[in-house]
Design an enzyme around this catalytic site. Structure first.
Site, mmCIF file in Angstrom:
data_model
loop_
_atom_site.group_PDB
_atom_site.id
_atom_site.type_symbol
_atom_site.label_atom_id
_atom_site.label_comp_id
_atom_site.label_asym_id
_atom_site.label_seq_id
_atom_site.Cartn_x
_atom_site.Cartn_y
_atom_site.Cartn_z
ATOM 1 N N ARG A 55 58.095 31.394 44.789
ATOM 2 C CA ARG A 55 56.706 30.933 44.802
ATOM 3 C C ARG A 55 55.732 32.087 45.087
ATOM 4 O O ARG A 55 54.745 32.270 44.378
ATOM 5 C CB ARG A 55 56.566 29.847 45.878
ATOM 6 N N THR A 56 56.044 32.854 46.128
ATOM 7 C CA THR A 56 55.146 33.969 46.484
ATOM 8 C C THR A 56 55.092 34.995 45.353
ATOM 9 O O THR A 56 54.029 35.508 45.003
ATOM 10 C CB THR A 56 55.630 34.639 47.791
ATOM 11 N N ARG A 106 58.282 42.453 49.353
ATOM 12 C CA ARG A 106 58.879 41.366 50.138
ATOM 13 C C ARG A 106 60.240 41.893 50.575
ATOM 14 O O ARG A 106 61.007 42.419 49.742
ATOM 15 C CB ARG A 106 59.054 40.137 49.257
ATOM 16 N N HIS A 135 53.075 37.586 56.932
ATOM 17 C CA HIS A 135 52.900 37.200 55.539
ATOM 18 C C HIS A 135 51.389 37.017 55.374
ATOM 19 O O HIS A 135 50.890 35.896 55.234
ATOM 20 C CB HIS A 135 53.654 35.889 55.290
#
Lengths: 309, 153
Positions: A55-56, A106, A135
């Site tokens: 998703r990110t 990430r 985040h």
């Protein structure tokens, strides 16, 4: 207006001042109303996901494409030659930074994004999540959604529910909202997953109201934002989990006395802490919140990469 | 009658770290890598001390510690004194004060902190907690720990 975010690394929400947060939110609002696809034309951005976070990654990559930039990178650290050959993170970042204008990273280890800044030779680093640490763009999109739905970031009553011990989103959001005036916080969690002391101490030090509550019903009529998080099964023993599960699931009936302006947020993925019936209520805002991630990420990318807007 | 008897051989020139708490001397030698030198080092352990009861002492010949090195000693030996010797005479005396940050010496107790990997050195800053005690905050993972937790790690 001077752009204080130009060439800045975006590693931790704590490092962004209130005026910088407001600048990102303003820019997000402009980009949502009026997309500017050529803002980052001719820029190349690396999307380095050393652990999978679909998703990110898709949200960041959509933001990059919408700004007209190109993207290189990898979606999962397990399938890259760098890992198989045993290259260090610092060497990887040194090399990639010479290819691109910015790096989105990430990584499962805490502090990896900060480490990356030491080897990127001035190429800006965007932290897309480093272990359980930070985040920051999640917090930016949370703030943007709160501002959009409540028309302010101060004088708000915010309830946070679920795993408040390990959930980094609630820590960062509390730290960010504590920079604005007269917000009140209500924390609801199983005993084993209460908000860590450093957050409570920070609120106390700033003389900001906070309170632990037993359940959502207790404060539903007082709150503007209900921020739900997933209680992670693996964090509790089976009895504790069974209790927590029934106690902290949000049902439509729980919302009976809710304020009209209440919005329910959730960083997603949702498992079973929000009943599917809630999705049909005007309070459910988590999918719109996720969509706002694009604008918040577009805003921060463009502010870091372009000095003048 | 005062007995002026040297417990550890005198040095002609260099630094003497005195008033180190007993049992900490060896730790300082390895943590601060004092042994990574060709210089002559003498160490005294469990020596009598009016101030501490028992103390350790380290003498390093022809080496003068930097202010930064001296201040980093404060975390393990807050009451230490560092004496500068020249031609067997005391020519200077300094006391460590807790630095704002401490690099390389400590290990982050967070096992998932990136500082455990990638051949990088640890870095902590000191932060006062609400009880006015010192906590240490890791520069990388941003976690804060009570000082004693980090020192005993």
């Amino acid at each position: 207006m001077r752009n204080p975010l130009f060439k800045k690394n975006i590693i931790s929400i704590n490092e962004l001042k209130r005026n910088e947060l407001e600048l990102v939110l303003k820019k997000s609002e402009i980009l949502k109303k009026k997309p500017q696809p050529n803002l980052l034309k001719n820029k190349i951005i690396a999307s380095c996901f050393f652990e999978a976070s679909t998703r990110t990654r898709l949200s960041f990559e959509t933001a990059v494409y919408r700004l007209g930039a190109s993207i290189i990178g990898f979606p999962d650290g397990n399938n890259i030659s760098l890992k198989k050959k045993g290259e260090t993170l610092s060497d990887t970042i040194s090399v990639i930074s010479s290819y691109v204008d910015a790096i989105i990273i990430r990584h499962p280890q805490e502090g990896s994004a900060r480490l990356a800044t030491e080897f990127s030779n001035g190429t800006p680093i965007f932290n897309a999540g480093d272990g359980a640490n930070q985040h920051p763009t999640q917090t930016l999109l949370d703030l943007f959604t709160i501002k959009e739905t409540q028309d302010r970031l101060s004088h708000l009553n915010i309830a946070m529910v679920g795993d408040l011990k390990y959930g980094r989103t609630v820590h960062s959001l509390t730290q960010a909202l504590a920079k604005f005036k007269d917000n009140k916080f209500f924390f609801i969690s199983p005993d084993a997953l209460i908000m860590p002391n450093y957050i409570n101490d920070m609120l106390q030090k700033k003389e900001i109201f906070w309170k632990r509550c037993k359940n959502i019903e207790e404060i539903i009529s007082e709150i503007d934002i209900l921020y739900m998080t997933r209680v992670q099964k693996e964090r509790l023993d089976s009895t504790e989990y069974a209790n927590a599960k029934s106690k902290f699931v949000l049902h439509v009936k729980t919302l009976k006395h809710a304020r009209k302006n209440l919005k329910i947020l959730h960083p997603l993925p949702r498992i079973d802490e929000i009943d599917y019936d809630v999705d049909q209520t005007p309070y459910a805002w988590y999918f719109k919140q996720a969509a706002n991630g694009i604008y918040a990420r577009q805003a921060i990318l463009s502010l870091v990469l372009i000095e003048k807007h | 009658m005062q007995i002026n008897k040297l417990q550890v051989e005198a040095i002609r020139s260099g630094s003497v770290i005195d008033h180190i708490p007993a049992h900490i001397g060896f730790k300082l030698l390895s943590l601060f890598r004092f042994t990574e030198t060709e210089k002559r080092i003498t160490i005294g352990l469990n020596l009598p001390s009016k101030k501490l009861g028992k103390k350790d002492i380290i003498k390093i010949e022809n080496t003068f510690l930097s202010d930064d090195q001296i201040n980093q000693l404060a975390i393990y030996a807050p009451h230490a004194t560092v004496n500068y010797i020249n031609e067997y005479n005391l020519v200077g005396k300094t006391f460590p004060t807790l630095p704002k940050k401490i690099d390389r010496i400590l290990i982050c107790p967070n096992s998932n902190c990136v500082s455990h990997h990638n051949f990088i050195t640890s870095s902590f800053i000191f932060k006062k907690n609400k009880f006015s005690n010192m906590d240490l905050k890791c520069k990388y993972c941003e976690k804060e720990f009570p000082k004693n937790i980090v020192l005993s790690y």
